[in-house]
Scaffold this active site. Structure first.
Site, PDB file in Angstrom:
ATOM      1  N   GLU A  11       7.935  72.387 -28.941  1.00 32.34           N
ATOM      2  CA  GLU A  11       9.083  71.366 -28.856  1.00 32.34           C
ATOM      3  C   GLU A  11      10.301  71.939 -27.907  1.00 32.34           C
ATOM      4  O   GLU A  11      10.600  73.068 -28.137  1.00 32.34           O
ATOM      5  CB  GLU A  11       9.385  70.897 -30.264  1.00 32.34           C
ATOM      6  CG  GLU A  11      10.508  70.001 -30.158  1.00 32.34           C
ATOM      7  CD  GLU A  11      10.874  69.490 -31.758  1.00 32.34           C
ATOM      8  OE1 GLU A  11      10.271  69.542 -32.456  1.00 32.34           O
ATOM      9  OE2 GLU A  11      12.028  68.966 -31.604  1.00 32.34           O
ATOM     10  N   LYS A  66      12.273  68.968 -41.700  1.00 31.92           N
ATOM     11  CA  LYS A  66      11.554  69.258 -40.521  1.00 31.92           C
ATOM     12  C   LYS A  66      12.189  70.165 -39.617  1.00 31.92           C
ATOM     13  O   LYS A  66      11.644  70.905 -38.940  1.00 31.92           O
ATOM     14  CB  LYS A  66      11.136  67.890 -40.069  1.00 31.92           C
ATOM     15  CG  LYS A  66      10.184  67.734 -38.829  1.00 31.92           C
ATOM     16  CD  LYS A  66      10.737  68.163 -37.511  1.00 31.92           C
ATOM     17  CE  LYS A  66       9.479  67.927 -36.470  1.00 31.92           C
ATOM     18  NZ  LYS A  66      10.344  68.629 -34.957  1.00 31.92           N
ATOM     19  N   HIS A 118      18.814  67.616 -26.576  1.00 34.47           N
ATOM     20  CA  HIS A 118      17.324  67.749 -26.741  1.00 34.47           C
ATOM     21  C   HIS A 118      16.606  66.964 -25.316  1.00 34.47           C
ATOM     22  O   HIS A 118      15.853  67.840 -24.895  1.00 34.47           O
ATOM     23  CB  HIS A 118      16.913  66.614 -27.804  1.00 34.47           C
ATOM     24  CG  HIS A 118      15.620  66.509 -28.233  1.00 34.47           C
ATOM     25  ND1 HIS A 118      14.849  67.505 -28.930  1.00 34.47           N
ATOM     26  CD2 HIS A 118      14.883  65.605 -27.863  1.00 34.47           C
ATOM     27  CE1 HIS A 118      13.837  66.943 -28.984  1.00 34.47           C
ATOM     28  NE2 HIS A 118      13.507  65.887 -28.338  1.00 34.47           N
ATOM     29  N   ASP A 172      -0.347  81.892 -41.744  1.00 33.96           N
ATOM     30  CA  ASP A 172      -0.956  80.613 -41.976  1.00 33.96           C
ATOM     31  C   ASP A 172       0.025  79.588 -42.068  1.00 33.96           C
ATOM     32  O   ASP A 172       0.889  79.309 -43.364  1.00 33.96           O
ATOM     33  CB  ASP A 172      -1.831  80.741 -43.296  1.00 33.96           C
ATOM     34  CG  ASP A 172      -2.548  79.148 -43.635  1.00 33.96           C
ATOM     35  OD1 ASP A 172      -2.103  78.365 -43.119  1.00 33.96           O
ATOM     36  OD2 ASP A 172      -3.448  79.372 -44.642  1.00 33.96           O
TER      37      ASP A 172
HETATM   38  C1  MEV Z   1      13.888  67.369 -34.451  1.00 33.63           C
HETATM   39  O1  MEV Z   1      12.559  68.333 -34.000  1.00 33.63           O
HETATM   40  C2  MEV Z   1      14.543  67.843 -35.618  1.00 33.63           C
HETATM   41  C3  MEV Z   1      15.773  67.179 -36.257  1.00 33.63           C
HETATM   42  O2  MEV Z   1      15.357  65.928 -36.200  1.00 33.63           O
HETATM   43  C4  MEV Z   1      16.159  67.885 -37.257  1.00 33.63           C
HETATM   44  C5  MEV Z   1      17.418  66.956 -38.035  1.00 33.63           C
HETATM   45  O3  MEV Z   1      17.442  65.766 -37.732  1.00 33.63           O
HETATM   46  O4  MEV Z   1      18.041  67.678 -38.867  1.00 33.63           O
HETATM   47  C6  MEV Z   1      16.777  67.321 -35.209  1.00 33.63           C
END
Ligand code: MEV
Length: 438
Positions: A85, A279, A392, A295
């Site tokens: 990513e 995430k 991003h 792992d």
């Molecule tokens: C993207 O990989 C992760 C985010 O969505 C985490 C979040 O929203 O806190 C930016």
């Protein structure tokens, strides 16, 4: 033509490739070339990779990067990360630098206990089972002496074996719930070997236990396996600073800190947000777990179970403002190792561990937790200020340009142009077409 196959695993690698490209790809020559192009040029290294799993045809690359400037418990670290990513490593590096200027990260181990269970069925008297367990307990330990000998020499081994009655969930269901200290090893093989021996000893001793009826003596072992839920193999990482040191473009330190606290309250209150929030944490965690040959599926499963331990899925990170001090922390269950498994086999894993200064498993737990915390901080920092897309999409720009087939020269011009323009799919396409038409 798609077709089934028998004895595929017995074919040579070349035969497997020929079969796959002939039956499952449009352009068999190009597909074969692609698979071969991703082989390592050193046949010895390729063989190592071939032998990790069955039916290996080629390698699947992911970027290996580093995020520098992590100050953890007063020591500098460059953290290797394996991830596809685009914005993750940049975000980690930014967060590392941000907290470096504010005293760095602190981290501590809260526990290092691993878990394994023998699941079995027994439908007789509970009191008799307890008496049998008390008698068989030393025999269980003795039966694994040859497996535990080396681990014990190094200070690890079996912490405890507990008989658990889970009749309320399934009639007759019981467990030997066992806990282990596996030191620098993740310990899966050690734990599973001990459990399988416990299962054998349990069933054979039950058969000759004088107080059991003939039905009771037939303990039925269902399975013996480690658990990836390790709430007592726990690490904490934390950052803190005066709120006054947190000012961000256009907003005061107080407002920024309150927004972060509020963002975490939302993740604690609402599972849709909690999953995305976590995430982001796992962007950092998995990248280091992968780079160190651990792992990541085990870590993912255990961490998310931990996030739901209170009865609903919640944030892994926490924040507070007290007496003008902003504190931001994470607690993560991490059963990882720095010896065994891939650590001595995968050349890149060896290099990762060298870059990290050959950490113990406990030190690595601290580094991974810090990577997760840093990643969450970077995400929240963007989310509550500029929004996530700005950073991003900037990082994603190169992927888009590659997809659109931009030349090196066009890429250079467009990277410069988008330093102060908003990156969207449409704006990149338009700018590229403009250059190409000139
Ligand atoms: C993207 O990989 C992760 C985010 O969505 C985490 C979040 O929203 O806190 C930016």
């Amino acid at each position: 033509m798609n077709t089934p196959v028998e004895g595929f695993s017995k074919l040579s690698k070349a035969e497997k490739i020929d079969w796959i490209v002939t039956h499952y790809t449009q352009d068999s020559v190009a597909s074969k070339k692609l698979l071969e192009r991703y082989w390592n040029e050193d046949p010895k290294i390729q063989q190592v990779h071939d032998e990790f799993i069955e039916n290996t045809l080629s390698n699947y690359y992911l970027p290996f990067a580093v995020a520098p400037n992590f100050l953890i418990n007063g020591k500098f670290h460059v953290i290797p990360m394996v991830i596809e990513e685009s914005s993750v490593v940049a975000a980690a590096s930014k967060a590392a630098k941000f907290w470096l200027d504010r005293g760095g990260f602190s981290s501590e181990i809260l526990g290092a206990e691993k878990v394994g269970q023998v699941h079995f069925m027994y439908h007789g008297s509970e009191i008799k089972l307890q008496q049998f367990f008390a008698e068989v307990h030393p025999k269980l330990l003795k039966s694994v002496a040859s497996i535990t000998k080396n681990m014990e020499k190094r200070g690890g081994g079996i912490n405890g074996i507990e008989l658990r009655n889970l009749n309320d969930k399934i009639a007759g269901y019981h467990q030997l719930h066992c806990t282990f200290e596996t030191l620098d090893a993740m310990g899966a093989n050690f734990i599973n070997s001990c459990l399988e021996q416990f299962a054998k000893t349990l069933t054979s001793e039950a058969k000759i236990y004088q107080d059991f009826t003939s039905d009771e003596s037939q303990i039925e072992v269902v399975m013996s396996i480690l658990s990836n839920y390790v709430p007592d193999c726990l690490v904490k990482a934390e950052v803190s600073c005066p709120v006054s040191e947190l000012g961000e473009a256009g907003i005061s330190g107080q407002e920024f800190a309150q927004k972060i606290v509020r963002a975490i309250e939302i993740a604690k209150a609402e599972p849709h947000r909690a999953v995305t929030h976590n995430k982001g944490v796992m962007n950092g965690v998995d990248a280091v777990v992968l780079a160190t040959g651990n792992d990541f599926r085990a870590i993912e499963a255990g961490v998310h179970a931990y996030a739901a331990k209170g009865g609903h899925y919640s944030s892994l990170t926490h924040a507070k403002i007290e007496d003008g001090i902003f504190t931001f922390w994470i607690e993560l269950p991490l059963a990882i190792g720095t010896v065994g498994g891939l650590t001595s086999l995968h050349p890149m894993v060896k290099l990762t561990l060298e870059i990290l200064g050959h950490p113990s498993a406990k030190e690595l737990m601290q580094i991974v937790a810090v990577a997760g915390l840093a990643q969450n901080f970077a995400a929240l920092r963007s989310l509550v200020t500029t929004g996530i897309q700005k950073g991003h999409m900037k990082m994603h720009l190169m992927n888009m340009l590659n997809q659109m087939g931009a030349t090196e020269n066009e890429k250079q011009q467009l990277v410069a142009y988008f330093k102060d323009h908003t990156v969207t799919n449409a704006s990149v396409k338009e700018a590229l077409e403009k250059i190409q038409s000139q």
